[in-house]
Design an enzyme around this catalytic site. Sequence first.
Site, short mmCIF file in Angstrom:
data_model
loop_
_atom_site.label_atom_id
_atom_site.label_comp_id
_atom_site.label_asym_id
_atom_site.label_seq_id
_atom_site.Cartn_x
_atom_site.Cartn_y
_atom_site.Cartn_z
N CYS A 51 -23.10 36.49 -13.51
CA CYS A 51 -21.58 36.47 -13.35
C CYS A 51 -20.67 36.10 -14.37
CB CYS A 51 -21.20 35.33 -12.20
SG CYS A 51 -22.51 35.32 -10.77
N ASP A 52 -21.21 35.07 -15.26
CA ASP A 52 -20.18 34.43 -15.99
C ASP A 52 -20.60 34.81 -17.76
OD1 ASP A 52 -18.69 33.61 -14.00
OD2 ASP A 52 -19.82 31.75 -13.85
N CYS A 100 -24.59 30.92 -12.82
CA CYS A 100 -24.91 32.40 -12.66
C CYS A 100 -24.61 33.15 -14.11
CB CYS A 100 -24.16 32.85 -11.46
SG CYS A 100 -24.51 34.57 -11.28
#
Length: 311
Positions: free
Chosen positions: A138-139, A135
């Site tokens: 997200c990261d 993701c």
Amino acid sequence: MATRTRDVTVIGSGPAGLTAALYSARANLKPLVIEGLEAGGQLMLTTAVENFPGFTDGIMGPDLMAAMRGQAERFGAEIVRGNVTSVDLSARPFVIVAGDDRIETQTLIIATGASAKLLGLPSERALMGHGVSTCATCDGFFFRGKPIAVVGGGDSALEEAIFLTRFASTVTVVHRRDAFRASKIMQDKALANSKISVEWDSEVVEMLDPTHGAVTGIVLRNLKTGAEKTLAVDGIFVAIGHTPNTTLFGDSLETDGTGYLVTHDGSRTSIDGVFACGDVQDHVYRQAITAAGSGCMAALDAERFLEAQGH
Ligand code: NAP
């Protein structure tokens, strides 16, 4: 086989399922949650979550899920281990079998999620959440100024590669063929970005280095020449697609062309009394916060449905 009866049963225990459980529990509906084989869902595979509102300094994915679980249980949600083996949606109450349990339920909330497809390398598993991610939203932030690789050749891979150029020093897209699957417009945008380069006809043989507990590089093999080389990267994003977890429901619920459950008027599926939330019905946003929001919608929809049925 023991039979229990319930007004609300939730299948799945990621952010969508646990939020549905929290809201149903607070509506005094005593929901039963069957957590599934991957209890806690995809957030259990991540480390720090910095985009879930309310946590100024971020929170670890597994800690966030433990907190959601505890909060749902505090209001009376019953969460059981195990996996659902069969579902009969042909009449109400619906019948769900999970191990030795048979559950008759007036409403069903499906929150079984989607699973990111993985390459299947042991080193990928070992480094998941430690430099390997599925993701970018997200990261990506964790790779400011660092070289990274993205695996895949579809719209997701190129969209992630483009997004990641905001943070990374360089983004190398690794694709197994000599042509992308992604739309032309996405290809043009990616190939015009000076931070993006492509390793064509290449497969990932190994992710380095599980012995250090962090990503230090990626070993690639050229599928046409057989030549291998190591690329130094600090992060690897695997973007080879997702699979919605719908096998249990066979043909009984309407799905879109790619297998995701279709919802309408909030979280309603094609069967009255069956609701769906989270990634099993959303291939667009796929965020913990949107999954949690749709779990809330499913619980409210189930509650209203029960009320209308005179429960
Ligand atoms: P996808 O279109 O199925 O593409 C998956 C990519 O991963 C393909 O390039 C495939 O290679 C590669 N791949 C699959 N398994 C692999 C493996 N084991 N090893 C190495 N490579 C592998 O999936 P997606 O990119 O997630 O997109 C899913 C759907 O959402 C598509 O319809 C897409 O158009 C849509 N989408 C749209 C947007 C947008 O328009 N903004 C953004 C994201 C997704 P091959 O090409 O060789 O098969």
